[in-house]
Design an enzyme around this catalytic site. Structure first.
Site, PDB file in Angstrom:
ATOM      1  N   ASP A  53       6.690  75.500  11.302  1.00  0.00           N
ATOM      2  CA  ASP A  53       5.520  75.350  10.427  1.00  0.00           C
ATOM      3  C   ASP A  53       5.228  76.589   9.610  1.00  0.00           C
ATOM      4  OD1 ASP A  53       5.318  72.820  11.466  1.00  0.00           O
ATOM      5  OD2 ASP A  53       3.835  73.388  12.982  1.00  0.00           O
ATOM      6  N   ASP A  85      11.150  67.447  17.734  1.00  0.00           N
ATOM      7  CA  ASP A  85      10.016  68.357  17.512  1.00  0.00           C
ATOM      8  C   ASP A  85       9.401  68.764  18.857  1.00  0.00           C
ATOM      9  OD1 ASP A  85       8.039  69.748  16.112  1.00  0.00           O
ATOM     10  OD2 ASP A  85       6.814  67.980  15.705  1.00  0.00           O
ATOM     11  N   GLU A  95       9.536  73.265  22.520  1.00  0.00           N
ATOM     12  CA  GLU A  95       9.534  74.670  23.029  1.00  0.00           C
ATOM     13  C   GLU A  95       9.402  74.727  24.542  1.00  0.00           C
ATOM     14  OE1 GLU A  95       7.689  73.571  20.389  1.00  0.00           O
ATOM     15  OE2 GLU A  95       9.190  74.313  19.015  1.00  0.00           O
TER      16      GLU A  95
HETATM   17  O1  MIG Z   1       1.617  69.333  16.230  1.00  0.00           O
HETATM   18  O2  MIG Z   1       4.860  65.710  13.887  1.00  0.00           O
HETATM   19  O3  MIG Z   1       6.606  71.397  13.145  1.00  0.00           O
HETATM   20  O4  MIG Z   1       7.119  69.543  11.126  1.00  0.00           O
HETATM   21  O5  MIG Z   1       5.258  67.432  10.803  1.00  0.00           O
HETATM   22  C1  MIG Z   1       2.337  69.146  15.032  1.00  0.00           C
HETATM   23  C2  MIG Z   1       3.909  66.420  13.164  1.00  0.00           C
HETATM   24  C3  MIG Z   1       3.580  68.347  15.298  1.00  0.00           C
HETATM   25  C4  MIG Z   1       5.001  69.912  14.125  1.00  0.00           C
HETATM   26  C5  MIG Z   1       6.215  70.048  13.263  1.00  0.00           C
HETATM   27  C6  MIG Z   1       5.948  69.438  11.912  1.00  0.00           C
HETATM   28  C7  MIG Z   1       5.543  67.983  12.072  1.00  0.00           C
HETATM   29  C8  MIG Z   1       4.323  67.885  12.980  1.00  0.00           C
HETATM   30  N1  MIG Z   1       4.597  68.515  14.277  1.00  0.00           N
END
Ligand code: MIG
Length: 665
Positions: free
Chosen positions: A349, A273, A276
């Site tokens: 998201d 996650d 980016e």
């Molecule tokens: O700032 O890990 O897109 O799927 O549940 C949010 C928590 C961070 C973003 C991801 C989402 C995930 C969430 N993350």
């Protein structure tokens, strides 16, 4: 300093590709920017989004071509927006290096783009099952409770995901021992019940002198630095963080090795996650951050769009070493062209709305045409609350999402297949079950992708590019080339229009035959969804199972759909989760069907060295336009019953090695 190119375009020219964009499937009339961004709750047409796939295709006078602008700087594309007879693309640096790929068919272009940038590795079969996720399932008792519910309610599921709360203060590669006192024991218990455990990982490493990952990274100079040599620091979940420079091969090797304890504990897959990379407040890194870039040093302007792909590459390669002969499973949010070699992708998201269900359908088709076939949306929508109908319609679409995972934000109501009452639970069970019934077909389509460069989801324009009517269709697609789906994306809708490409199509549920090359108005009750199978298809099916570990059949089932033209189908099988297929330990079976008004011939040819456990086939022949009186299997007359069943099918039992079956009126 920037580089650019401009080309003429025709009035009717249509454009496709570009990865995860959330606007209409045909890109014409829009301008796009590629700069990987954490786009929480993105709206229709909003950009930039999470990924950079600077590859597009055009259809000019019925002929397709592609352009891959291989430049990692921020890039932009203008598809006849500024001037209706021009298309331009440019980047904020780097070289004007692009590949022109000639068709004439879109399929040729997509396949050649895959040749250039790679395909997904063959995933372990369990990764194609249903995944249940939420931010977050904890403590351990909650996780086990979810798992038990799946088994008790007989809703198939293969994987449960742990979001960031499994970590100790969000420190990567640690466990919160209060919530998870004995991770290996829990993971083993889940595994014994057929569940794989997948954990999330983030790039931000907490600045903490008592934390071994931070200490190692600091000692070895693995974290990114600014132009003044000071460390790149930013706040994310753990608080103050530094970030590994994944564009450095040494850092990637180190990162890959960090998964050892998680793998030893039994973790089966890793969800990447925030790559980016995302930073609270600032959004991402400042431009002046320096990157190793595999020795071709550069600033963040050059490395930004590949940072996430290099992170998941490090994860993938690490898991591959640690898991020995097992296929790694990874998911990533950010990526650049070629990321498919290292990970599956989810669209980030999204929102629990009908509009987002529609956007997701477009994004998945677009990703698939752009090299990233193993993709999915957060089923149900990440933020906001779906009602039972929206969730169920999303599950139905999810059956035909290459990556099938339900996920939801922490501030939403519980979101499992049973959360919306018994009526919806029943339908969700039926559809998740359908995913498993189709598993051998789905797995074979992944093989075709991995080995032969075919995209998994195909918009109708890929089937009939010469027919301009298909250029704007974005709510119908095929999964592989045999199954066409028309998801229902409007509240209350119980019918819809479906354009079927030319050929014969069978309603999956009723076996009614429809002529393609025309639009049909079809039923779509809430407990169903329009699904059609191409005439001439041979679709392998599994008996109902609760997870793919149960896929051990004594007899393999096929649905065989008559056609009056010649058609090929493929079936692939192997050990499911090892690399033995690279030593030819697999079977690739090819079927050819040919029919006329009084006969149908089905042939089989087999390649590869795998030995399945079953001996026989159970073939259900659908759509015969005549009453069969004689069947010959490899020249020998078949003595079984030839009468039609209630769905007008004839059942034939045959040896698994048959070469030719003739069915005669
Ligand atoms: O700032 O890990 O897109 O799927 O549940 C949010 C928590 C961070 C973003 C991801 C989402 C995930 C969430 N993350």
């Amino acid at each position: 300093y920037y580089v650019y190119a401009t080309k003429k375009c025709d009035a009717g020219e249509a454009f496709y590709g570009l990865g995860d964009k959330s606007s209409n499937l045909n890109l014409r009339g829009n301008r796009f920017v590629n700069w990987n961004t954490d786009a929480y709750s993105f709206g229709k047409g909003q950009q930039p989004l999470y990924r950079t796939i600077p590859f597009y295709m055009g259809i000019k006078e019925g002929v397709s071509y592609g352009i891959f602008f291989d430049n990692t700087f921020k890039s932009q594309f203008d598809f006849a927006q500024e001037e209706s007879d021009k298309i331009s693309f440019w980047a904020d640096g780097g070289e004007l290096q692009y590949y022109y790929i000639h068709g004439p068919h879109m399929m040729d272009v997509v396949k050649r783009y895959h040749t250039l940038t790679g395909t997904h590795k063959l995933p372990p079969m369990w990764a194609l099952g249903y995944h249940q996720c939420r931010w977050s399932y904890y403590p351990e008792k909650k996780v086990k409770d979810i798992a038990r519910n799946f088994r008790e309610r007989k809703i198939p599921c293969d994987a449960i995901h742990l979001d960031i709360d499994y970590m100790d203060g969000y420190r990567c590669f640690t466990w919160n021992r209060k919530y998870f006192p004995d991770p290996s024991a829990m993971i083993k218990e889940l595994a014994d019940d057929g569940f794989k455990t997948i954990v999330i990982i983030d790039p931000g490493i907490r600045v903490d002198e008592n934390y071994s990952v931070f200490k190692e990274g600091k000692q070895n100079n693995y974290f990114c630095r600014r132009c003044d040599d000071y460390f790149m620091e930013g706040h994310v979940w753990p608080g103050r963080c530094q970030f590994p420079d994944f564009t450095n091969p040494k850092v990637r090797t180190w990162w890959g090795g960090l998964f050892k304890e998680l793998v030893d504990a039994g973790v089966a897959g890793v969800w990447n996650d925030m790559n980016e990379p995302a930073v609270f407040g600032a959004g991402t890194f400042p431009h002046d951050v320096r990157h190793n870039y595999d020795g071709f040093h550069g600033s963040h302007r050059k490395a930004h769009n590949v940072y996430g792909m290099q992170m998941v590459r490090a994860t993938y390669e690490g898991l591959k070493k640690l898991q020995k002969n097992k296929r790694p499973f990874t998911i990533t949010r950010a990526g650049y062209s070629g990321v498919q070699r290292y990970a599956s992708v989810w669209t980030g998201d999204n929102v629990a709305s009908w509009e987002h269900l529609k956007i997701g359908i477009v994004q998945l088709q677009r990703l698939s045409m752009s090299g990233i076939s193993f993709c999915g949306t957060d089923i149900g929508g990440f933020s906001g609350e779906p009602d039972g109908e929206l969730f169920t319609r999303w599950v139905q679409m999810g059956v035909f999402s290459p990556f099938m995972r339900a996920h939801s934000a922490g501030d939403t109501a519980e979101r499992e297949p049973w959360s919306f009452g018994p009526e919806f639970e029943e339908i969700n069970r039926k559809f998740i079950g359908l995913r498993y019934r189709l598993m051998p077909y789905i797995y074979s389509v992944f093989w075709e992708h991995h080995k032969h460069n075919f995209p998994i989801l195909r918009p109708l324009v890929m089937h009939e590019q010469e027919n301009v009517l298909t250029h704007g269709i974005q709510d119908v697609f095929t999964f592989g080339d045999k199954i066409l789906v028309a998801p229902v994306t409007d509240a209350g809708a119980r019918h819809r229009n479906v354009y079927l490409p030319s050929g014969i199509w069978y309603n999956y549920w009723t076996h009614d035959m429809l002529q393609g090359g025309a639009e049909h108005f079809v039923d779509a009750p809430i407990d169903s969804m329009p699904i059609f199978v191409k005439g001439g298809a041979v679709i392998p099916e599994s008996p109902l199972m609760q997870h793919v570990g149960e896929f051990e059949v004594d007899e393999l089932m096929f649905q065989v759909y008559y056609s009056d033209y010649e058609a090929n189908s493929f079936y692939f099988e192997d050990h499911d989760d090892t690399f033995a297929f690279e030593q030819d330990i697999y079977l690739e079976k090819k079927y050819v069907i040919k029919g006329d008004e009084s006969s149908m011939i089905l042939t089989q040819s087999i390649e590869g060295l795998y030995t399945p456990r079953y001996e026989t086939y159970d073939l259900k022949i659908i759509g015969l336009p005549f009453i069969p009186t004689k069947v010959y299997i490899d020249g020998k007359e078949y003595t079984g019953d030839l009468s039609f069943d209630e769905l007008r099918r004839v059942r034939i039992k045959s040896n698994k090695n048959f070469k030719r079956i003739e069915i005669l009126a």
